[in-house]
Write a protein that holds these residues in place. Structure first.
Motif, PDB file in Angstrom:
ATOM      1  N   SER A 301       0.806  -1.219   0.000  1.00  0.00           N
ATOM      2  CA  SER A 301       0.000   0.000   0.000  1.00  0.00           C
ATOM      3  C   SER A 301       0.836   1.265   0.000  1.00  0.00           C
ATOM      4  N   GLY A 302       2.068   1.157   0.484  1.00  0.00           N
ATOM      5  CA  GLY A 302       2.910   2.340   0.607  1.00  0.00           C
ATOM      6  C   GLY A 302       2.725   3.048   1.936  1.00  0.00           C
ATOM      7  N   TYR A 303       1.884   2.467   2.817  1.00  0.00           N
ATOM      8  CA  TYR A 303       1.638   3.062   4.131  1.00  0.00           C
ATOM      9  C   TYR A 303       2.072   2.078   5.224  1.00  0.00           C
ATOM     10  N   CYS A 304       2.442   2.618   6.372  1.00  0.00           N
ATOM     11  CA  CYS A 304       2.733   1.761   7.511  1.00  0.00           C
ATOM     12  C   CYS A 304       1.417   1.179   8.032  1.00  0.00           C
ATOM     13  N   GLU A 305       1.511   0.181   8.871  1.00  0.00           N
ATOM     14  CA  GLU A 305       0.315  -0.503   9.380  1.00  0.00           C
ATOM     15  C   GLU A 305      -0.615   0.446  10.116  1.00  0.00           C
ATOM     16  N   SER A 306      -0.040   1.329  10.931  1.00  0.00           N
ATOM     17  CA  SER A 306      -0.867   2.257  11.706  1.00  0.00           C
ATOM     18  C   SER A 306      -1.621   3.227  10.800  1.00  0.00           C
ATOM     19  N   CYS A 307      -0.901   3.803   9.848  1.00  0.00           N
ATOM     20  CA  CYS A 307      -1.538   4.757   8.936  1.00  0.00           C
ATOM     21  C   CYS A 307      -2.595   4.070   8.060  1.00  0.00           C
TER      22      CYS A 307
END
Length: 314
Positions: A301-307
């Motif tokens: 996704s290009g995002y960290c898990e939290s984001c």
């Protein structure tokens, strides 16, 4: 004889040993075939001076061929018939705690025979053999100095880990020229191949640039099997984590290991290693979160898990 006088004799032996060996190695690197005999003569003489200093550190009288005639005044005034080759090796092995490996003795005995031929007879040199033998001697001397260093009762690993302190300048010369000497690199690589195959975690050494540095996680140590540099894992990280080996990959201090969230990330040429959990990542596997810039590992996704959770919950 004062302690200062004894130290001066030792320093002179060390400096002369370094100069002779360095000059001999320079002939090999320049690869002028006509100068190979000078390389052999210089390196053999320098090695003997180095070994004489090792013996001298056991007791000053051991430098005299005839110990019964040993006088400190003669030593300081250079009125000395010093130990010959055979006596030198005998005393090192029998009157000191020094261990001479068979490989080192074989190299030295070969060089002595070749030296005698050069000095007394016509001696057509086999240049390939000279390179091979000197490459072997180079590796054996590095190992010998390393063993001397470890066996020294004054050795303090925490405060004295960069160079073998009593022979620092010679050790530096041997390391420097080994990296310019293709024959040495080939022989050394072959010699340590089995050791490396048994290692769990091996990376490129920042000193010799060979992929031969083992991280011993359970022992908390790093050792390069090629150049024999040693550190604790903390020392290694503190010393080399600021070196940027790949200018296209930059890690901000705020970046943390995607697995354990430690900030002890070490940047190697080909990978990134966490010096807390010792997880390894290829550069291509890492990126920064589009939203918070956190370092992430293989995120589609290009995002960290939290984001990503925040985005999906909106």
């Amino acid at each position: 004889m004062q302690v200062e006088d004894l130290e001066k004799v030792s320093l002179a032996l060390q400096e002369n040993a370094k100069d002779f060996i360095e000059k001999g190695l320079s002939y090999i690197i320049e690869d002028e075939l006509k100068d190979y005999k000078y390389s052999l003569l210089h390196i053999f003489s320098g090695t003997l001076l180095f070994l004489k200093d090792v013996l001298y550190k056991e007791h000053w009288s051991f430098l005299f061929q005839d110990i019964d005639k040993a006088k400190k005044s003669d030593l300081l005034e250079n009125k000395i018939i010093s130990v010959n080759f055979t006596t030198l090796l005998f005393r090192l092995e029998n009157l000191s705690d020094v261990k001479l490996e068979k490989e080192l003795k074989d190299d030295l005995q070969w060089m002595q025979k070749e030296r005698n031929k050069i000095e007394h007879f016509y001696n057509p040199i086999n240049h390939h053999e000279v390179r091979s033998r000197i490459a072997s001697l180079l590796g054996n001397l590095i190992s010998f100095i390393n063993d001397l260093h470890k066996s020294d009762p004054d050795f303090d690993f925490d405060n004295d880990y960069d160079y073998r302190h009593k022979y620092q300048s010679l050790f530096e010369v041997l390391q420097k020229y080994s990296l310019m000497f293709e024959t040495y690199i080939e022989k050394r690589s072959l010699r340590i191949k089995k050791d490396l195959e048994a290692c769990d975690l091996v990376i490129h050494c920042p000193l010799c640039k060979q992929k031969t540095l083992e991280i011993k996680i359970d022992d908390g140590l790093t050792i390069c099997h090629f150049c024999l540099s040693e550190h604790t894992t903390d020392m290694f990280y503190d010393k080399y984590n600021h070196i940027s080996l790949d200018p296209e990959f930059y890690m901000d201090d705020s970046n943390k290991c995607p697995k354990c969230w430690s900030n002890k990330l070490y940047e190697n040429t080909y990978e990134v290693i966490c010096f807390y959990c010792f997880e390894r990542y290829e550069h291509s596997e890492l990126s920064n979160c589009y939203r918070c810039d956190t370092l992430i590992h293989e995120s589609l996704s290009g995002y960290c898990e939290s984001c990503w959770e925040d985005i999906m919950s909106d």
